[in-house]
Motif scaffolding. Structure first.
Motif, short mmCIF file in Angstrom:
data_model
loop_
_atom_site.label_atom_id
_atom_site.label_comp_id
_atom_site.label_asym_id
_atom_site.label_seq_id
_atom_site.Cartn_x
_atom_site.Cartn_y
_atom_site.Cartn_z
N UNK A 1 40.30 5.40 -7.86
CA UNK A 1 39.91 4.06 -7.47
C UNK A 1 39.42 3.19 -8.60
N UNK A 2 39.34 3.74 -9.81
CA UNK A 2 38.88 2.97 -10.97
C UNK A 2 40.08 2.33 -11.67
N UNK B 1 28.91 1.63 -1.86
CA UNK B 1 28.60 3.03 -2.15
C UNK B 1 29.70 3.66 -3.00
N UNK B 2 30.97 3.27 -2.73
CA UNK B 2 32.07 3.76 -3.55
C UNK B 2 31.95 3.27 -4.98
N UNK C 1 35.16 3.69 -6.99
CA UNK C 1 35.90 2.44 -7.09
C UNK C 1 35.27 1.59 -8.18
N UNK C 2 36.04 0.65 -8.71
CA UNK C 2 35.50 -0.22 -9.75
C UNK C 2 36.52 -0.43 -10.85
N UNK C 3 36.03 -0.81 -12.00
CA UNK C 3 36.90 -1.04 -13.15
C UNK C 3 36.21 -0.56 -14.41
N UNK C 4 37.02 -0.26 -15.43
CA UNK C 4 36.50 0.18 -16.71
C UNK C 4 37.35 -0.45 -17.80
N UNK D 1 40.88 11.41 -16.40
CA UNK D 1 39.89 10.56 -15.75
C UNK D 1 40.50 9.84 -14.55
N UNK D 2 41.70 9.31 -14.73
CA UNK D 2 42.37 8.58 -13.65
C UNK D 2 42.67 9.48 -12.46
N UNK D 3 43.04 10.72 -12.75
CA UNK D 3 43.34 11.66 -11.66
C UNK D 3 42.10 11.94 -10.82
N UNK D 4 40.95 11.97 -11.48
CA UNK D 4 39.70 12.27 -10.77
C UNK D 4 39.08 11.03 -10.14
#
Length: 303
Positions: free
Chosen positions: A122-123, A86-87, A93-96, A116-119
């Motif tokens: 988990x990415x 769900x995250x 969570x994840x990667x970009x 973006x990182x601040x928000x």
């Protein structure tokens, strides 16, 4: 052995809790006979007795206690996995993986990535700096999720959105013949600067292709005194008097601390865009979706 059955596992735990087939069936909304059949089938498959049955109800045997504890462990793991997925699905969570040109990384992209990182803490961000052609190839080969590149390429295979407007500027030393005509508040025609020797930049790069194509249309070849591979090197060589140079507006900060003069080119072709691109056929993850949305929300067209 048959695969783990989460429905039957929940029934085992309900029977252990209630001690009654009838109450367990009522809470699950199924027939008591269906509960009995599931338990009997499971006991037959495992070759053990899970419940002692009596007129007062059912009670776990020693084997049943071990099986029930195992069910709790597996069901907790499934619930935890659902929460993790769900995250990922929500973009928490994840990667970009980003493939970006130097122009993008010297423009507003670093500040945007910080936001973006601040928000989305988990990415995990994987940022690769490369030329536009290589960035689009990275998209094609699945080595990048998103590319931020200049607009003078073939984008038929990609979905694109505007990221940043980027005008081409000409710069020269203060003692150059063009210096008196270069004013950052006034456009200057490309034809007025093309006769002067230039410092070339990154052969086959997007800026080199853009300026070279414009020169071919005028019928006047570019006269390069030297060619460099980076914008900081171009600024230094122009400072040293090797010729005029061309920079995108996203790189004008490199002139800080120099006495170089500059002006924007007047021609429509000199106003370009950096684009956010992704492969049309690639799955759109939540991390990609939220990043592209942020790019669009914060894009301010040039006036």
């Amino acid at each position: 052995m048959a695969p783990f059955d989460s429905v039957t596992a929940r029934l085992i735990l309900l029977l252990a809790e209630t001690g009654s087939i009838g109450r367990a069936a009522e809470r699950e909304g199924i027939a008591s006979s269906a509960v009995s059949r599931r338990v009997s089938d499971l006991e037959s498959r495992l070759g053990v007795v899970l419940f002692d049955r009596s007129a007062q109800g059912v009670k776990l045997t020693s084997a049943g206690e071990a099986y029930a504890e195992g069910c709790r462990t597996v069901l907790r793991a499934i619930a935890d996995l659902d929460a993790v997925m769900a995250d990922f699905g929500s973009g928490q969570r994840g990667s970009l993986r980003l493939a970006c040109t130097s122009s993008a990384l010297t423009g507003r992209l670093p500040e945007l990535l910080a936001r973006y990182s601040a928000k989305h803490a988990g990415i995990d961000l994987d940022i690769q700096e490369m030329g536009a052609a290589k960035a689009l190839l990275a998209l094609d080969e699945g080595r990048a999720d998103i590319a931020i590149v200049s607009d003078n390429y073939d984008f038929t295979r990609f979905e694109i959105k505007a990221f940043e407007d980027d005008r081409v500027w000409v710069l020269a030393p203060p003692d150059h013949a063009l210096a008196d005509r270069l004013d950052p508040r006034k456009d200057i025609d490309f034809a007025s600067v093309i006769d002067h020797p230039i410092v070339g930049i990154h052969q086959a790069g997007s800026l080199d292709r853009l300026v070279g194509e414009a020169a071919r249309k005028t019928g006047k070849p570019l006269v390069e005194t030297v060619r460099v591979e980076s914008f900081p090197a171009l600024v230094r060589m122009v400072e040293a008097g090797f010729g005029i140079g061309f920079l995108r507006s996203t790189s004008l900060h490199l002139l800080a601390g120099t006495d170089l003069v500059c002006a924007p080119l007047a021609e429509p072709w000199a106003l370009r865009q950096l684009l956010v691109a992704r492969r049309k056929t690639s799955p759109l993850s939540a991390a990609m979706k939220s990043f592209i949305a942020l790019c669009s929300e914060t894009y301010v067209p040039s006036t």
